[in-house]
Scaffold this motif. Structure first.
Motif, PDB file in Angstrom:
ATOM      1  N   VAL A 161       0.832  -1.201   0.000  1.00  0.00           N
ATOM      2  CA  VAL A 161       0.000   0.000   0.000  1.00  0.00           C
ATOM      3  C   VAL A 161       0.869   1.253   0.000  1.00  0.00           C
ATOM      4  N   ILE A 162       1.923   1.253   0.806  1.00  0.00           N
ATOM      5  CA  ILE A 162       2.798   2.426   0.888  1.00  0.00           C
ATOM      6  C   ILE A 162       3.429   2.743  -0.463  1.00  0.00           C
ATOM      7  N   ARG A 163       3.782   1.719  -1.227  1.00  0.00           N
ATOM      8  CA  ARG A 163       4.407   1.943  -2.535  1.00  0.00           C
ATOM      9  C   ARG A 163       3.383   2.276  -3.617  1.00  0.00           C
ATOM     10  N   ALA A 164       2.165   1.766  -3.482  1.00  0.00           N
ATOM     11  CA  ALA A 164       1.171   1.972  -4.528  1.00  0.00           C
ATOM     12  C   ALA A 164       0.395   3.286  -4.363  1.00  0.00           C
ATOM     13  N   TYR A 165       0.210   3.742  -3.151  1.00  0.00           N
ATOM     14  CA  TYR A 165      -0.629   4.920  -2.901  1.00  0.00           C
ATOM     15  C   TYR A 165      -0.109   6.194  -3.589  1.00  0.00           C
ATOM     16  N   GLY A 197       5.071  -3.482  -9.355  1.00  0.00           N
ATOM     17  CA  GLY A 197       4.358  -4.742  -9.480  1.00  0.00           C
ATOM     18  C   GLY A 197       5.215  -5.953  -9.167  1.00  0.00           C
ATOM     19  N   PHE A 198       6.491  -5.934  -9.597  1.00  0.00           N
ATOM     20  CA  PHE A 198       7.336  -7.118  -9.377  1.00  0.00           C
ATOM     21  C   PHE A 198       7.619  -7.370  -7.901  1.00  0.00           C
ATOM     22  N   PRO A 199       8.007  -6.346  -7.093  1.00  0.00           N
ATOM     23  CA  PRO A 199       8.173  -6.607  -5.656  1.00  0.00           C
ATOM     24  C   PRO A 199       6.888  -7.097  -4.993  1.00  0.00           C
TER      25      PRO A 199
END
Length: 325
Positions: A161-165, A197-199
């Motif tokens: 969530v932290i990376r996508a937000y 997406g990969f991580p």
């Protein structure tokens, strides 16, 4: 917020099944409402039996308690919104709420996988090391393992969530899925999603395959131990204690493995079929699990019968002849 100014999006829209015709919206919402209702009734009934029956206050049932709670919370996180989308045409979900839902979807999925591992470990110790079972699988140890599961399982979903937000979402706001998950959201970002997406894929595989690998090892050891039992009747009785858990594990892991494998080996199928498979492995196990506990576990079945009949004696209490003196 800075993220809202950058993305230009205030909300997302849950599409659900893109190929579903409007005349079937009522049927779809009714089916999902029935699934949600059955899930709540079945799992709450199991909670009632667990708290009322002292005979069920054992490590295995305390582990199942965590699975029941996770199933209720997962279904409550996902189903009401998609039901509202088809019943009231209320598919809009705010930008922040969508990411909150995404977090809980992946969080409860991770919790379920680890709880299923704990169930396999419980059977492994009980069958392979029966003399050590009372010392290893105590209620206190199960409590510590359960609390650790709920705490540690937050790490992966929180990182996702932290990376996508903060990504820039400036394209479509339509989420082609029945709930907000990482892939459905990040494909809408106006940037290359590979670094994100990969991580996330690695985290998902770790959360899925590590418990699955340990579960397979546990049951292989159980099968070897069972084959060493001389009596056929004893073998069947021993395996019957594991059959309920094997059904639960198969319902949870096999469809997920199929979807992940199909995605990575180039197998393609329609979007509606993919969403249907995801909904089946996400929502069918929480509804069926209580039936498996009641129908495949003798103690739970007997507790249920006892409650319905209004009996006031312990399940396993032997008949004691009256004192004739």
């Amino acid at each position: 917020m800075e993220q809202e100014n950058q993305t230009g999006l205030k909300e997302f829209v849950i599409v659900g099944f893109p190929g579903l015709l409007p005349e079937y919206y009522g049927l779809a919402s009714a089916v999902m409402f029935l699934v949600y209702f059955c899930t709540l009734v079945g799992n709450v009934l199991f909670l009632f039996l667990l708290f009322k029956e002292r005979s069920l206050h054992k490590p295995m049932y305390y582990i199942i308690l965590n699975l029941v709670i996770s199933d209720i919370l997962f279904s409550t996180t996902t189903l009401p919104k998609i039901i509202a989308r088809y019943w009231f045409d209320a598919g809009a979900i705010s930008f922040t709420a969508c990411f909150v839902q995404m977090y809980f979807v992946h969080y409860f999925g991770t919790v379920n996988a680890v709880i299923l591992l704990l169930m396999a470990v419980d059977r492994y110790v009980a069958i392979c090391y029966p003399l050590r079972y009372p010392m290893v699988m105590t209620n206190f140890n199960v409590c510590i393992l359960s609390v650790s599961t709920w705490i540690i399982s937050q790490v992966g979903p929180l990182m996702m969530v932290i990376r996508a937000y903060p990504l820039p979402y400036c394209a479509s706001n339509a989420i082609v899925q029945c709930y907000c998950d990482h892939i459905a959201i990040t494909v809408l970002a106006c940037t290359d999603r590979t670094p994100y997406g990969f991580p996330a894929f690695i985290l998902a595989m770790f959360a899925l395959l590590v418990p699955l690998g340990l579960i397979v090892f546990s049951y292989c050891a159980i099968i070897v131990a069972v084959l060493k039992i001389a009596s056929t009747q004893s073998r069947l009785k021993t395996m019957s204690t594991c059959s309920a858990q094997l059904i639960i594990i198969a319902l949870y892991f096999l469809p997920r493995c199929f979807v992940y494998l199909a995605s990575n080996v180039g197998i393609t199928f329609s979007t509606d079929l993919r969403i249907a498979i995801i909904m089946l492995y996400s929502l069918l196990p929480p509804m069926i699990n209580p039936l498996i506990y009641c129908l495949r576990t003798a103690e739970v079945k007997q507790s249920l019968i006892k409650r319905f009949r209004g009996a006031n004696v312990d399940i396993e209490k032997p008949d004691v002849p009256e004192n004739q003196n």
